[in-house]
Write a protein that holds these residues in place. Sequence first.
Motif, PDB file in Angstrom:
ATOM      1  N   LEU A   3     -21.825   8.813  12.099  1.00  0.00           N
ATOM      2  CA  LEU A   3     -21.834   7.651  11.229  1.00  0.00           C
ATOM      3  C   LEU A   3     -21.178   8.115   9.932  1.00  0.00           C
ATOM      4  O   LEU A   3     -21.822   8.727   9.083  1.00  0.00           O
ATOM      5  CB  LEU A   3     -23.267   7.150  10.998  1.00  0.00           C
ATOM      6  CG  LEU A   3     -24.041   6.801  12.264  1.00  0.00           C
ATOM      7  CD1 LEU A   3     -25.458   6.365  11.926  1.00  0.00           C
ATOM      8  CD2 LEU A   3     -23.338   5.727  13.056  1.00  0.00           C
ATOM      9  N   TRP A   4     -19.894   7.852   9.842  1.00  0.00           N
ATOM     10  CA  TRP A   4     -19.087   8.377   8.742  1.00  0.00           C
ATOM     11  C   TRP A   4     -19.586   7.893   7.384  1.00  0.00           C
ATOM     12  O   TRP A   4     -19.895   6.718   7.212  1.00  0.00           O
ATOM     13  CB  TRP A   4     -17.632   7.948   8.909  1.00  0.00           C
ATOM     14  CG  TRP A   4     -16.961   8.520  10.112  1.00  0.00           C
ATOM     15  CD1 TRP A   4     -16.801   7.908  11.321  1.00  0.00           C
ATOM     16  CD2 TRP A   4     -16.347   9.797  10.230  1.00  0.00           C
ATOM     17  NE1 TRP A   4     -16.122   8.726  12.170  1.00  0.00           N
ATOM     18  CE2 TRP A   4     -15.833   9.905  11.528  1.00  0.00           C
ATOM     19  CE3 TRP A   4     -16.179  10.875   9.354  1.00  0.00           C
ATOM     20  CZ2 TRP A   4     -15.160  11.037  11.984  1.00  0.00           C
ATOM     21  CZ3 TRP A   4     -15.514  12.000   9.809  1.00  0.00           C
ATOM     22  CH2 TRP A   4     -15.021  12.076  11.108  1.00  0.00           C
ATOM     23  N   SER A   5     -19.589   8.802   6.419  1.00  0.00           N
ATOM     24  CA  SER A   5     -19.856   8.446   5.024  1.00  0.00           C
ATOM     25  C   SER A   5     -18.572   7.975   4.358  1.00  0.00           C
ATOM     26  O   SER A   5     -18.605   7.417   3.264  1.00  0.00           O
ATOM     27  CB  SER A   5     -20.396   9.659   4.260  1.00  0.00           C
ATOM     28  OG  SER A   5     -21.546  10.174   4.879  1.00  0.00           O
ATOM     29  N   ARG A  13      -7.774   4.166  14.702  1.00  0.00           N
ATOM     30  CA  ARG A  13      -8.318   3.195  15.660  1.00  0.00           C
ATOM     31  C   ARG A  13      -9.484   3.777  16.444  1.00  0.00           C
ATOM     32  O   ARG A  13     -10.545   3.152  16.563  1.00  0.00           O
ATOM     33  CB  ARG A  13      -7.217   2.725  16.622  1.00  0.00           C
ATOM     34  CG  ARG A  13      -7.711   1.703  17.650  1.00  0.00           C
ATOM     35  CD  ARG A  13      -6.613   1.295  18.620  1.00  0.00           C
ATOM     36  NE  ARG A  13      -5.959   2.420  19.265  1.00  0.00           N
ATOM     37  CZ  ARG A  13      -6.450   3.101  20.318  1.00  0.00           C
ATOM     38  NH1 ARG A  13      -7.601   2.746  20.845  1.00  0.00           N
ATOM     39  NH2 ARG A  13      -5.794   4.109  20.845  1.00  0.00           N
ATOM     40  N   GLN A  14      -9.304   4.988  16.968  1.00  0.00           N
ATOM     41  CA  GLN A  14     -10.378   5.608  17.749  1.00  0.00           C
ATOM     42  C   GLN A  14     -11.616   5.858  16.890  1.00  0.00           C
ATOM     43  O   GLN A  14     -12.745   5.677  17.338  1.00  0.00           O
ATOM     44  CB  GLN A  14      -9.916   6.937  18.369  1.00  0.00           C
ATOM     45  CG  GLN A  14      -8.830   6.785  19.387  1.00  0.00           C
ATOM     46  CD  GLN A  14      -7.437   7.010  18.778  1.00  0.00           C
ATOM     47  OE1 GLN A  14      -7.139   6.548  17.676  1.00  0.00           O
ATOM     48  NE2 GLN A  14      -6.582   7.696  19.505  1.00  0.00           N
ATOM     49  N   GLY A  15     -11.399   6.295  15.659  1.00  0.00           N
ATOM     50  CA  GLY A  15     -12.521   6.559  14.766  1.00  0.00           C
ATOM     51  C   GLY A  15     -13.279   5.296  14.413  1.00  0.00           C
ATOM     52  O   GLY A  15     -14.513   5.279  14.393  1.00  0.00           O
ATOM     53  N   LEU A  16     -12.547   4.219  14.154  1.00  0.00           N
ATOM     54  CA  LEU A  16     -13.179   2.951  13.787  1.00  0.00           C
ATOM     55  C   LEU A  16     -13.956   2.356  14.958  1.00  0.00           C
ATOM     56  O   LEU A  16     -15.117   1.964  14.812  1.00  0.00           O
ATOM     57  CB  LEU A  16     -12.115   1.967  13.285  1.00  0.00           C
ATOM     58  CG  LEU A  16     -12.625   0.633  12.747  1.00  0.00           C
ATOM     59  CD1 LEU A  16     -13.531   0.832  11.534  1.00  0.00           C
ATOM     60  CD2 LEU A  16     -11.444  -0.263  12.385  1.00  0.00           C
ATOM     61  N   THR A  17     -13.345   2.306  16.129  1.00  0.00           N
ATOM     62  CA  THR A  17     -14.043   1.725  17.285  1.00  0.00           C
ATOM     63  C   THR A  17     -15.201   2.615  17.733  1.00  0.00           C
ATOM     64  O   THR A  17     -16.260   2.111  18.109  1.00  0.00           O
ATOM     65  CB  THR A  17     -13.073   1.453  18.453  1.00  0.00           C
ATOM     66  OG1 THR A  17     -12.415   2.665  18.815  1.00  0.00           O
ATOM     67  CG2 THR A  17     -12.047   0.405  18.080  1.00  0.00           C
ATOM     68  N   GLU A 104     -12.641  16.788   5.745  1.00  0.00           N
ATOM     69  CA  GLU A 104     -11.980  17.869   6.493  1.00  0.00           C
ATOM     70  C   GLU A 104     -12.054  17.602   7.993  1.00  0.00           C
ATOM     71  O   GLU A 104     -11.083  17.800   8.721  1.00  0.00           O
ATOM     72  CB  GLU A 104     -12.642  19.219   6.184  1.00  0.00           C
ATOM     73  CG  GLU A 104     -12.399  19.729   4.794  1.00  0.00           C
ATOM     74  CD  GLU A 104     -13.199  20.989   4.494  1.00  0.00           C
ATOM     75  OE1 GLU A 104     -13.745  21.608   5.446  1.00  0.00           O
ATOM     76  OE2 GLU A 104     -13.288  21.353   3.312  1.00  0.00           O
ATOM     77  N   HIS A 105     -13.210  17.169   8.450  1.00  0.00           N
ATOM     78  CA  HIS A 105     -13.435  16.880   9.869  1.00  0.00           C
ATOM     79  C   HIS A 105     -12.509  15.751  10.345  1.00  0.00           C
ATOM     80  O   HIS A 105     -11.862  15.858  11.386  1.00  0.00           O
ATOM     81  CB  HIS A 105     -14.909  16.506  10.065  1.00  0.00           C
ATOM     82  CG  HIS A 105     -15.343  16.330  11.473  1.00  0.00           C
ATOM     83  ND1 HIS A 105     -15.300  17.339  12.415  1.00  0.00           N
ATOM     84  CD2 HIS A 105     -15.851  15.246  12.109  1.00  0.00           C
ATOM     85  CE1 HIS A 105     -15.746  16.877  13.569  1.00  0.00           C
ATOM     86  NE2 HIS A 105     -16.093  15.613  13.419  1.00  0.00           N
ATOM     87  N   LEU A 106     -12.433  14.680   9.549  1.00  0.00           N
ATOM     88  CA  LEU A 106     -11.573  13.565   9.910  1.00  0.00           C
ATOM     89  C   LEU A 106     -10.102  13.967   9.892  1.00  0.00           C
ATOM     90  O   LEU A 106      -9.348  13.624  10.804  1.00  0.00           O
ATOM     91  CB  LEU A 106     -11.797  12.371   8.982  1.00  0.00           C
ATOM     92  CG  LEU A 106     -10.896  11.163   9.262  1.00  0.00           C
ATOM     93  CD1 LEU A 106     -11.135  10.602  10.665  1.00  0.00           C
ATOM     94  CD2 LEU A 106     -11.089  10.094   8.206  1.00  0.00           C
ATOM     95  N   LEU A 107      -9.679  14.697   8.860  1.00  0.00           N
ATOM     96  CA  LEU A 107      -8.270  15.100   8.790  1.00  0.00           C
ATOM     97  C   LEU A 107      -7.867  15.941  10.001  1.00  0.00           C
ATOM     98  O   LEU A 107      -6.757  15.790  10.526  1.00  0.00           O
ATOM     99  CB  LEU A 107      -7.987  15.851   7.488  1.00  0.00           C
ATOM    100  CG  LEU A 107      -7.947  14.996   6.224  1.00  0.00           C
ATOM    101  CD1 LEU A 107      -7.741  15.887   4.995  1.00  0.00           C
ATOM    102  CD2 LEU A 107      -6.874  13.920   6.300  1.00  0.00           C
ATOM    103  N   ARG A 113      -4.702  13.198  16.647  1.00  0.00           N
ATOM    104  CA  ARG A 113      -4.663  11.868  17.260  1.00  0.00           C
ATOM    105  C   ARG A 113      -3.643  10.916  16.654  1.00  0.00           C
ATOM    106  O   ARG A 113      -3.129  10.046  17.345  1.00  0.00           O
ATOM    107  CB  ARG A 113      -6.037  11.191  17.146  1.00  0.00           C
ATOM    108  CG  ARG A 113      -7.115  11.856  17.928  1.00  0.00           C
ATOM    109  CD  ARG A 113      -8.359  11.019  18.023  1.00  0.00           C
ATOM    110  NE  ARG A 113      -8.863  10.474  16.772  1.00  0.00           N
ATOM    111  CZ  ARG A 113     -10.148  10.406  16.457  1.00  0.00           C
ATOM    112  NH1 ARG A 113     -11.061  10.860  17.288  1.00  0.00           N
ATOM    113  NH2 ARG A 113     -10.530   9.869  15.311  1.00  0.00           N
ATOM    114  N   ASP A 114      -3.405  11.050  15.349  1.00  0.00           N
ATOM    115  CA  ASP A 114      -2.556  10.083  14.652  1.00  0.00           C
ATOM    116  C   ASP A 114      -1.814  10.786  13.514  1.00  0.00           C
ATOM    117  O   ASP A 114      -2.159  10.629  12.339  1.00  0.00           O
ATOM    118  CB  ASP A 114      -3.417   8.932  14.117  1.00  0.00           C
ATOM    119  CG  ASP A 114      -2.612   7.752  13.605  1.00  0.00           C
ATOM    120  OD1 ASP A 114      -1.410   7.918  13.322  1.00  0.00           O
ATOM    121  OD2 ASP A 114      -3.201   6.663  13.459  1.00  0.00           O
TER     122      ASP A 114
END
Length: 148
Positions: A3-5, A13-17, A104-107, A113-114
Amino acid sequence: MRLWSLHPRHLDRQGLTGCWRESLLAQAVLAGRTQGYRAHPQLERFRAQDAPLAAVGAYLEALAEEATARGYRFDRTRIDEAPGHGPRPALIPVPDGQLALEWEHLLAKLEQRDPERWQRERLLAAPEPHPLFTVVPGPVASWERATR
């Protein structure tokens, strides 16, 4: 479960869905509709709220708003306690150390992925938090299980 802060606009797209699905699961856990994930540490910050279902509802609503802005259709009727049906939940503090770890994790995920989104996002001086959160000084949150 993640549950991203971070603000949903930073997610691909993958992260949002994925966040939408996992947030719906979190809502089901908090509502007592499922036995799985009851002890998941990501739920601690929602359980600590006066109205956990309203807090997760506000979290989900921001995801749905971002989805709509991108032309996706997330089913808002799945939100148990959508904003506007009671008092607005208080902002939840998120330590800047937690936000930095998630960034950092998201980047790292975006780089794989993108790459186009990664190129844009990595140039930001600092990420924005999800609208439900307010950034406070501090280390990585006690509930976080990912490592740098």
